[in-house]
Scaffold this active site. Structure first.
Site, PDB file in Angstrom:
ATOM      1  N   ARG A  65      45.809  -6.065  -5.248  1.00 40.74           N
ATOM      2  CA  ARG A  65      44.820  -6.517  -4.269  1.00 40.74           C
ATOM      3  C   ARG A  65      43.534  -5.676  -4.391  1.00 40.74           C
ATOM      4  O   ARG A  65      42.423  -6.201  -4.351  1.00 40.74           O
ATOM      5  CB  ARG A  65      45.436  -6.336  -2.872  1.00 40.74           C
ATOM      6  CG  ARG A  65      44.938  -7.253  -1.829  1.00 40.74           C
ATOM      7  CD  ARG A  65      45.745  -7.088  -0.564  1.00 40.74           C
ATOM      8  NE  ARG A  65      46.831  -8.037  -0.462  1.00 40.74           N
ATOM      9  CZ  ARG A  65      46.691  -9.315  -0.089  1.00 40.74           C
ATOM     10  NH1 ARG A  65      45.507  -9.789   0.214  1.00 40.74           N
ATOM     11  NH2 ARG A  65      47.729 -10.111  -0.016  1.00 40.74           N
ATOM     12  N   ASN A 107      33.675 -13.279   9.371  1.00 41.43           N
ATOM     13  CA  ASN A 107      34.743 -14.267   9.175  1.00 41.43           C
ATOM     14  C   ASN A 107      34.718 -15.256  10.329  1.00 41.43           C
ATOM     15  O   ASN A 107      34.442 -14.888  11.475  1.00 41.43           O
ATOM     16  CB  ASN A 107      36.110 -13.580   9.139  1.00 41.43           C
ATOM     17  CG  ASN A 107      37.244 -14.566   8.928  1.00 41.43           C
ATOM     18  OD1 ASN A 107      37.200 -15.393   8.015  1.00 41.43           O
ATOM     19  ND2 ASN A 107      38.265 -14.499   9.778  1.00 41.43           N
ATOM     20  N   HIS A 109      37.128 -17.855  12.467  1.00 42.71           N
ATOM     21  CA  HIS A 109      38.554 -18.069  12.747  1.00 42.71           C
ATOM     22  C   HIS A 109      38.693 -19.187  13.779  1.00 42.71           C
ATOM     23  O   HIS A 109      37.988 -19.182  14.798  1.00 42.71           O
ATOM     24  CB  HIS A 109      39.176 -16.778  13.279  1.00 42.71           C
ATOM     25  CG  HIS A 109      40.642 -16.917  13.541  1.00 42.71           C
ATOM     26  ND1 HIS A 109      41.576 -16.932  12.518  1.00 42.71           N
ATOM     27  CD2 HIS A 109      41.327 -17.087  14.685  1.00 42.71           C
ATOM     28  CE1 HIS A 109      42.774 -17.103  13.049  1.00 42.71           C
ATOM     29  NE2 HIS A 109      42.660 -17.201  14.358  1.00 42.71           N
ATOM     30  N   ASP A 141      37.363  -6.271   9.548  1.00 42.20           N
ATOM     31  CA  ASP A 141      37.874  -4.926   9.268  1.00 42.20           C
ATOM     32  C   ASP A 141      39.162  -5.077   8.470  1.00 42.20           C
ATOM     33  O   ASP A 141      39.488  -6.186   8.027  1.00 42.20           O
ATOM     34  CB  ASP A 141      38.034  -4.106  10.563  1.00 42.20           C
ATOM     35  CG  ASP A 141      39.111  -4.676  11.484  1.00 42.20           C
ATOM     36  OD1 ASP A 141      39.865  -5.574  11.057  1.00 42.20           O
ATOM     37  OD2 ASP A 141      39.190  -4.215  12.640  1.00 42.20           O
ATOM     38  N   ALA A 142      39.893  -3.991   8.300  1.00 40.55           N
ATOM     39  CA  ALA A 142      41.036  -4.037   7.387  1.00 40.55           C
ATOM     40  C   ALA A 142      42.237  -4.780   7.967  1.00 40.55           C
ATOM     41  O   ALA A 142      43.215  -5.033   7.254  1.00 40.55           O
ATOM     42  CB  ALA A 142      41.426  -2.619   6.980  1.00 40.55           C
ATOM     43  N   THR A 144      44.075  -8.170  10.099  1.00 49.79           N
ATOM     44  CA  THR A 144      43.971  -9.624   9.980  1.00 49.79           C
ATOM     45  C   THR A 144      43.358 -10.185  11.255  1.00 49.79           C
ATOM     46  O   THR A 144      44.003 -10.173  12.306  1.00 49.79           O
ATOM     47  CB  THR A 144      45.377 -10.240   9.737  1.00 49.79           C
ATOM     48  OG1 THR A 144      45.900  -9.675   8.541  1.00 49.79           O
ATOM     49  CG2 THR A 144      45.291 -11.754   9.583  1.00 49.79           C
ATOM     50  N   ASP A 145      42.085 -10.596  11.168  1.00 49.36           N
ATOM     51  CA  ASP A 145      41.356 -11.192  12.295  1.00 49.36           C
ATOM     52  C   ASP A 145      41.225 -10.245  13.489  1.00 49.36           C
ATOM     53  O   ASP A 145      41.283 -10.667  14.645  1.00 49.36           O
ATOM     54  CB  ASP A 145      42.041 -12.506  12.733  1.00 49.36           C
ATOM     55  CG  ASP A 145      42.145 -13.504  11.582  1.00 49.36           C
ATOM     56  OD1 ASP A 145      41.187 -13.588  10.800  1.00 49.36           O
ATOM     57  OD2 ASP A 145      43.180 -14.182  11.469  1.00 49.36           O
TER      58      ASP A 145
END
Ligand code: GRF
Length: 205
Positions: A65, A107, A109, A141-142, A144-145
Protein backbone atom coordinates in the site's frame (compact mmCIF):
# COMPACT_ATOMS: atom_id res chain seq x y z
CA UNK A 1 -5.13 26.01 -7.38
CA UNK A 2 -4.09 23.00 -9.46
CA UNK A 3 -6.47 20.21 -8.48
CA UNK A 4 -6.38 16.47 -9.10
CA UNK A 5 -9.46 14.26 -8.93
CA UNK A 6 -8.96 10.58 -8.12
CA UNK A 7 -11.72 8.10 -8.94
CA UNK A 8 -12.30 4.39 -9.37
CA UNK A 9 -15.75 4.25 -10.94
CA UNK A 10 -18.49 6.05 -12.78
CA UNK A 11 -17.40 9.55 -11.91
CA UNK A 12 -20.67 11.46 -11.58
CA UNK A 13 -19.06 13.60 -8.88
CA UNK A 14 -16.16 14.24 -11.22
CA UNK A 15 -18.70 15.25 -13.86
CA UNK A 16 -20.23 17.75 -11.50
CA UNK A 17 -16.77 19.26 -10.90
CA UNK A 18 -16.12 19.34 -14.66
CA UNK A 19 -19.46 21.08 -15.29
CA UNK A 20 -18.66 23.77 -12.72
CA UNK A 21 -15.10 24.16 -13.98
CA UNK A 22 -16.35 24.64 -17.53
CA UNK A 23 -18.85 27.25 -16.36
CA UNK A 24 -16.12 29.07 -14.42
CA UNK A 25 -17.77 28.38 -11.05
CA UNK A 26 -15.02 26.14 -9.63
CA UNK A 27 -12.39 28.89 -9.67
CA UNK A 28 -9.88 29.42 -8.19
CA UNK A 29 -9.65 25.61 -8.43
CA UNK A 30 -8.49 24.33 -11.79
CA UNK A 31 -8.96 20.69 -12.83
CA UNK A 32 -5.44 19.74 -13.84
CA UNK A 33 -5.56 15.93 -13.93
CA UNK A 34 -7.79 12.94 -13.24
CA UNK A 35 -6.23 9.73 -11.94
CA UNK A 36 -7.65 6.25 -11.47
CA UNK A 37 -6.39 3.03 -9.97
CA UNK A 38 -8.34 0.93 -12.48
CA UNK A 39 -8.17 1.45 -16.25
CA UNK A 40 -11.89 0.70 -16.64
CA UNK A 41 -13.00 3.68 -14.52
CA UNK A 42 -15.60 5.61 -16.52
CA UNK A 43 -14.31 8.76 -14.85
CA UNK A 44 -11.32 8.60 -17.21
CA UNK A 45 -13.62 8.91 -20.23
CA UNK A 46 -15.42 11.86 -18.70
CA UNK A 47 -12.08 13.60 -18.13
CA UNK A 48 -10.79 12.86 -21.62
CA UNK A 49 -13.99 14.23 -23.13
CA UNK A 50 -13.45 17.46 -21.19
CA UNK A 51 -9.83 17.66 -22.33
CA UNK A 52 -8.39 16.98 -18.89
CA UNK A 53 -5.16 14.90 -18.77
CA UNK A 54 -5.54 11.47 -17.17
CA UNK A 55 -3.36 8.73 -15.75
CA UNK A 56 -3.88 5.23 -14.44
CA UNK A 57 -1.81 3.90 -11.56
CA UNK A 58 -2.79 0.29 -10.95
CA UNK A 59 -2.52 -0.51 -7.25
CA UNK A 60 -2.17 -4.17 -8.15
CA UNK A 61 1.26 -3.55 -9.65
CA UNK A 62 2.70 -2.42 -6.32
CA UNK A 63 4.05 -4.70 -3.60
CA UNK A 64 2.56 -2.70 -0.73
CA UNK A 65 0.00 0.00 0.00
CA UNK A 66 2.84 2.39 0.92
CA UNK A 67 4.65 1.78 -2.38
CA UNK A 68 1.46 2.61 -4.28
CA UNK A 69 0.89 5.71 -2.16
CA UNK A 70 4.43 6.99 -2.68
CA UNK A 71 4.13 6.52 -6.45
CA UNK A 72 0.75 8.28 -6.45
CA UNK A 73 2.14 11.23 -4.48
CA UNK A 74 5.13 11.46 -6.84
CA UNK A 75 2.83 11.43 -9.86
CA UNK A 76 0.73 14.29 -8.51
CA UNK A 77 3.68 16.27 -7.17
CA UNK A 78 5.34 15.96 -10.58
CA UNK A 79 2.27 17.59 -12.10
CA UNK A 80 2.33 20.50 -9.66
CA UNK A 81 -0.88 19.43 -7.92
CA UNK A 82 -1.82 21.38 -4.77
CA UNK A 83 -5.27 19.96 -3.96
CA UNK A 84 -6.48 16.34 -4.24
CA UNK A 85 -10.16 15.34 -4.40
CA UNK A 86 -11.18 11.73 -3.82
CA UNK A 87 -14.42 11.24 -5.73
CA UNK A 88 -15.29 7.58 -5.43
CA UNK A 89 -11.64 6.54 -5.10
CA UNK A 90 -11.81 3.09 -3.56
CA UNK A 91 -8.42 3.06 -1.85
CA UNK A 92 -7.55 3.92 1.73
CA UNK A 93 -4.56 6.26 1.66
CA UNK A 94 -1.71 5.98 4.16
CA UNK A 95 0.55 8.71 5.59
CA UNK A 96 2.94 7.85 2.75
CA UNK A 97 0.51 9.76 0.52
CA UNK A 98 -1.18 12.09 2.98
CA UNK A 99 2.15 13.46 4.25
CA UNK A 100 2.79 14.88 0.79
CA UNK A 101 -0.50 16.87 0.84
CA UNK A 102 -1.17 17.95 4.42
CA UNK A 103 -4.81 19.09 4.76
CA UNK A 104 -5.05 19.18 1.01
CA UNK A 105 -6.91 15.89 0.42
CA UNK A 106 -10.74 15.93 0.35
CA UNK A 107 -13.16 13.01 0.26
CA UNK A 108 -16.87 12.80 -0.43
CA UNK A 109 -18.85 10.23 1.55
CA UNK A 110 -22.53 9.32 1.01
CA UNK A 111 -23.67 9.54 4.65
CA UNK A 112 -23.68 12.01 7.52
CA UNK A 113 -20.39 11.10 9.18
CA UNK A 114 -19.53 9.90 11.75
CA UNK A 115 -22.54 7.66 11.03
CA UNK A 116 -22.07 4.92 8.49
CA UNK A 117 -18.41 5.14 7.47
CA UNK A 118 -16.87 2.68 5.03
CA UNK A 119 -18.46 1.06 2.01
CA UNK A 120 -22.19 0.84 1.18
CA UNK A 121 -22.98 3.81 3.42
CA UNK A 122 -26.38 4.41 1.81
CA UNK A 123 -27.38 0.79 2.38
CA UNK A 124 -26.09 0.93 5.96
CA UNK A 125 -28.30 3.98 6.61
CA UNK A 126 -31.29 2.42 4.88
CA UNK A 127 -30.96 -0.85 6.79
CA UNK A 128 -30.49 0.95 10.11
CA UNK A 129 -33.75 2.79 9.58
CA UNK A 130 -32.56 6.35 10.12
CA UNK A 131 -35.00 9.05 9.02
CA UNK A 132 -32.29 11.49 7.92
CA UNK A 133 -29.01 10.80 6.14
CA UNK A 134 -26.98 12.76 3.60
CA UNK A 135 -23.47 13.39 2.42
CA UNK A 136 -20.23 14.69 3.89
CA UNK A 137 -17.08 16.23 2.49
CA UNK A 138 -14.13 15.96 4.85
CA UNK A 139 -10.38 16.27 4.98
CA UNK A 140 -8.76 12.87 4.69
CA UNK A 141 -6.69 11.51 7.54
CA UNK A 142 -5.24 8.04 8.01
CA UNK A 143 -8.55 6.57 9.24
CA UNK A 144 -11.50 5.46 7.17
CA UNK A 145 -13.81 8.48 6.74
CA UNK A 146 -12.63 9.98 10.04
CA UNK A 147 -11.03 13.31 9.05
CA UNK A 148 -12.31 16.79 9.99
CA UNK A 149 -15.72 17.54 8.45
CA UNK A 150 -15.91 20.52 6.08
CA UNK A 151 -19.50 20.33 4.87
CA UNK A 152 -22.64 18.20 5.06
CA UNK A 153 -26.07 18.19 3.43
CA UNK A 154 -28.93 16.22 4.97
CA UNK A 155 -31.66 14.43 3.03
CA UNK A 156 -34.80 12.71 4.36
CA UNK A 157 -35.31 8.96 4.16
CA UNK A 158 -38.88 8.48 2.93
CA UNK A 159 -41.17 5.56 3.68
CA UNK A 160 -41.47 5.02 -0.05
CA UNK A 161 -37.68 4.77 -0.54
CA UNK A 162 -35.69 1.78 -1.59
CA UNK A 163 -31.92 1.78 -1.49
CA UNK A 164 -31.67 3.07 -5.04
CA UNK A 165 -34.02 6.03 -4.62
CA UNK A 166 -32.17 6.98 -1.45
CA UNK A 167 -28.79 6.64 -3.18
CA UNK A 168 -29.93 8.97 -5.97
CA UNK A 169 -31.31 11.58 -3.54
CA UNK A 170 -27.98 11.63 -1.72
CA UNK A 171 -26.01 11.71 -4.96
CA UNK A 172 -27.87 14.82 -6.18
CA UNK A 173 -26.71 16.61 -3.02
CA UNK A 174 -23.16 15.28 -3.40
CA UNK A 175 -23.10 16.99 -6.78
CA UNK A 176 -23.89 20.33 -5.08
CA UNK A 177 -21.70 19.95 -2.02
CA UNK A 178 -18.41 18.79 -3.56
CA UNK A 179 -17.91 21.70 -5.99
CA UNK A 180 -18.84 24.17 -3.26
CA UNK A 181 -16.22 22.73 -0.90
CA UNK A 182 -13.53 22.55 -3.58
CA UNK A 183 -14.16 26.20 -4.46
CA UNK A 184 -14.03 27.26 -0.81
CA UNK A 185 -10.84 25.33 -0.04
CA UNK A 186 -9.11 26.64 -3.16
CA UNK A 187 -10.15 30.18 -2.23
CA UNK A 188 -8.52 29.82 1.18
CA UNK A 189 -11.85 30.21 3.00
CA UNK A 190 -11.41 26.99 5.00
CA UNK A 191 -9.37 26.77 8.20
CA UNK A 192 -8.86 23.79 10.49
CA UNK A 193 -8.27 23.84 14.24
CA UNK A 194 -8.12 20.29 15.54
CA UNK A 195 -11.38 18.69 14.46
CA UNK A 196 -13.16 22.01 13.94
CA UNK A 197 -13.31 23.37 10.43
CA UNK A 198 -14.40 26.96 9.89
CA UNK A 199 -15.54 28.47 6.62
CA UNK A 200 -15.24 32.20 6.07
CA UNK A 201 -17.61 34.17 3.89
CA UNK A 202 -20.97 32.52 4.47
CA UNK A 203 -22.55 29.10 3.96
CA UNK A 204 -21.14 26.64 1.44
CA UNK A 205 -24.41 25.91 -0.36
C1 GRF B 1 -20.27 8.56 -4.26
O1 GRF B 1 -21.44 8.13 -3.65
C2 GRF B 1 -19.28 9.04 -3.24
O2 GRF B 1 -19.88 9.65 -2.15
C3 GRF B 1 -18.59 7.78 -2.83
O3 GRF B 1 -18.45 7.06 -4.02
C4 GRF B 1 -19.50 7.41 -4.91
C5 GRF B 1 -18.87 7.81 -6.20
O4 GRF B 1 -19.85 8.04 -7.20
N1 GRF B 1 -17.34 8.04 -2.18
P1 GRF B 1 -19.42 8.65 -8.58
O5 GRF B 1 -18.32 7.76 -9.16
O6 GRF B 1 -18.94 10.04 -8.36
O7 GRF B 1 -20.66 8.59 -9.41
Amino acid sequence: MKTAVLASGGGTNLQSLIDHWQKGTLAPAELAVVGANVAAAQALERAAKAGIPTFVLAHKSFASREDFDRALAAELRGRGIELVVLAGFMRVLTPAFLGAFPQRVLNIHPALLPSFPGTHAQQQAFDYGVKVTGCTVHFVDAGTDTGPIIGQIAVPVLDSDDEESLRLRILAEEHRLLPAVVRAVAAGRVTVAGRRVCIAGGPLV
